[in-house]
Design a protein around this motif. Structure first.
Motif, PDB file in Angstrom:
ATOM      1  N   LEU A 187      35.644  35.637  45.292  1.00 44.40           N
ATOM      2  CA  LEU A 187      34.619  35.195  44.350  1.00 44.40           C
ATOM      3  C   LEU A 187      33.954  36.376  43.640  1.00 44.40           C
ATOM      4  O   LEU A 187      33.720  36.321  42.431  1.00 44.40           O
ATOM      5  CB  LEU A 187      33.581  34.324  45.059  1.00 44.40           C
ATOM      6  N   ALA A 188      33.661  37.439  44.367  1.00 47.57           N
ATOM      7  CA  ALA A 188      33.080  38.629  43.735  1.00 47.57           C
ATOM      8  C   ALA A 188      34.057  39.218  42.724  1.00 47.57           C
ATOM      9  O   ALA A 188      33.658  39.686  41.655  1.00 47.57           O
ATOM     10  CB  ALA A 188      32.700  39.663  44.787  1.00 47.57           C
ATOM     11  N   GLY A 189      35.354  39.174  43.034  1.00 45.22           N
ATOM     12  CA  GLY A 189      36.372  39.673  42.123  1.00 45.22           C
ATOM     13  C   GLY A 189      36.496  38.853  40.848  1.00 45.22           C
ATOM     14  O   GLY A 189      36.960  39.343  39.828  1.00 45.22           O
ATOM     15  N   ARG A 190      36.046  37.611  40.904  1.00 43.16           N
ATOM     16  CA  ARG A 190      36.060  36.743  39.719  1.00 43.16           C
ATOM     17  C   ARG A 190      34.755  36.825  38.936  1.00 43.16           C
ATOM     18  O   ARG A 190      34.583  36.123  37.945  1.00 43.16           O
ATOM     19  CB  ARG A 190      36.282  35.291  40.132  1.00 43.16           C
ATOM     20  N   ASP A 202      31.294  45.069  52.594  1.00 41.22           N
ATOM     21  CA  ASP A 202      32.541  45.715  52.149  1.00 41.22           C
ATOM     22  C   ASP A 202      33.404  44.746  51.336  1.00 41.22           C
ATOM     23  O   ASP A 202      33.986  45.132  50.324  1.00 41.22           O
ATOM     24  CB  ASP A 202      33.341  46.225  53.356  1.00 41.22           C
ATOM     25  N   ALA A 203      33.497  43.507  51.793  1.00 37.96           N
ATOM     26  CA  ALA A 203      34.292  42.502  51.064  1.00 37.96           C
ATOM     27  C   ALA A 203      33.675  42.250  49.687  1.00 37.96           C
ATOM     28  O   ALA A 203      34.395  42.139  48.681  1.00 37.96           O
ATOM     29  CB  ALA A 203      34.364  41.205  51.868  1.00 37.96           C
ATOM     30  N   TYR A 204      32.342  42.162  49.628  1.00 41.28           N
ATOM     31  CA  TYR A 204      31.665  41.945  48.349  1.00 41.28           C
ATOM     32  C   TYR A 204      31.956  43.101  47.387  1.00 41.28           C
ATOM     33  O   TYR A 204      32.314  42.891  46.234  1.00 41.28           O
ATOM     34  CB  TYR A 204      30.159  41.789  48.590  1.00 41.28           C
ATOM     35  N   ALA A 243      34.852  45.843  42.851  1.00 40.87           N
ATOM     36  CA  ALA A 243      35.746  46.908  42.390  1.00 40.87           C
ATOM     37  C   ALA A 243      36.981  46.321  41.717  1.00 40.87           C
ATOM     38  O   ALA A 243      37.442  46.835  40.691  1.00 40.87           O
ATOM     39  CB  ALA A 243      36.147  47.799  43.564  1.00 40.87           C
ATOM     40  N   ARG A 244      37.503  45.250  42.285  1.00 42.73           N
ATOM     41  CA  ARG A 244      38.670  44.602  41.679  1.00 42.73           C
ATOM     42  C   ARG A 244      38.324  44.037  40.301  1.00 42.73           C
ATOM     43  O   ARG A 244      39.093  44.179  39.347  1.00 42.73           O
ATOM     44  CB  ARG A 244      39.194  43.511  42.611  1.00 42.73           C
TER      45      ARG A 244
END
Length: 185
Positions: free
Chosen positions: A39-42, A72-74, A79-80
């Motif tokens: 979701l953060a990547g989107r 870290d996942a967020y 970053a992605r």
């Protein structure tokens, strides 16, 4: 580790550690970590990510503080997203999009239009050199300002400047600006 029935949930409410006291708190599962990164990547807002995990925005913030892997996942998702957006912008710039080129120049190379040039000014009357004068004032105004600031000696200029035949008068800038007014000595 044995698989629990609620491990297929993105997050679960867990009781406090035995003997630690306190309140129950949210724990993000491995499935939730993947969801946070995706979701953060989107580009999804933090409040929406928290809602997808079944918790409030404040509870999600607490999870990120308590579980470093959630933060870290967020950040991996951010970053992605960043890399994808810069890639899209780079593609647009390479295809001739002027706005994309200007934005990349400003964002990635700290280009600022309309700002005064920063100059490290070191003037020595003995050795000569290059003098950078701001556009907003004449050479005479600039030199007078430097004299008042104590960066140049007060009073008339010493006559130690060699005049080279065919060169403009070193006392004025007009000869440099207007070639018609240049005079030979």
């Amino acid at each position: 580790m044995t698989e629990r029935k609620d491990d297929n949930l993105p997050a679960r409410l867990v009781p406090p550690e035995p003997g630690a006291g306190g309140r129950s708190h949210w724990r993000v599962t491995p499935l939730g970590l993947a969801l946070v990164e995706e979701l953060a990547g989107r580009g999804v807002h933090v409040a929406t990510i928290a809602r997808a995990l079944g918790m409030s925005k404040d509870a999600f913030r607490s999870c990120r503080d308590r579980q470093p892997e959630v933060d870290d996942a967020y950040h991996a998702g951010l970053a992605r997203e960043h890399d994808a957006l810069v890639g899209n912008l780079r593609t647009a710039a390479d295809e001739g999009n002027i706005v994309a080129n200007i934005f990349l120049l400003k964002a990635r190379h700290q280009y600022r239009e309309g700002e005064a040039l920063e100059a490290n000014l070191n003037v020595s009357l003995d050795t000569g050199g290059v003098l950078v004068v701001p556009n907003k004032m004449s050479m005479e105004e600039f030199l007078e300002e430097r004299r008042r600031a104590g960066e140049l000696p007060m009073g008339p200029r010493p006559d130690t400047v060699e005049r080279i035949p065919g060169q403009c008068d070193p006392d004025t800038i007009e000869g440099v600006l207007d070639p018609e007014t240049r005079r030979s000595e």
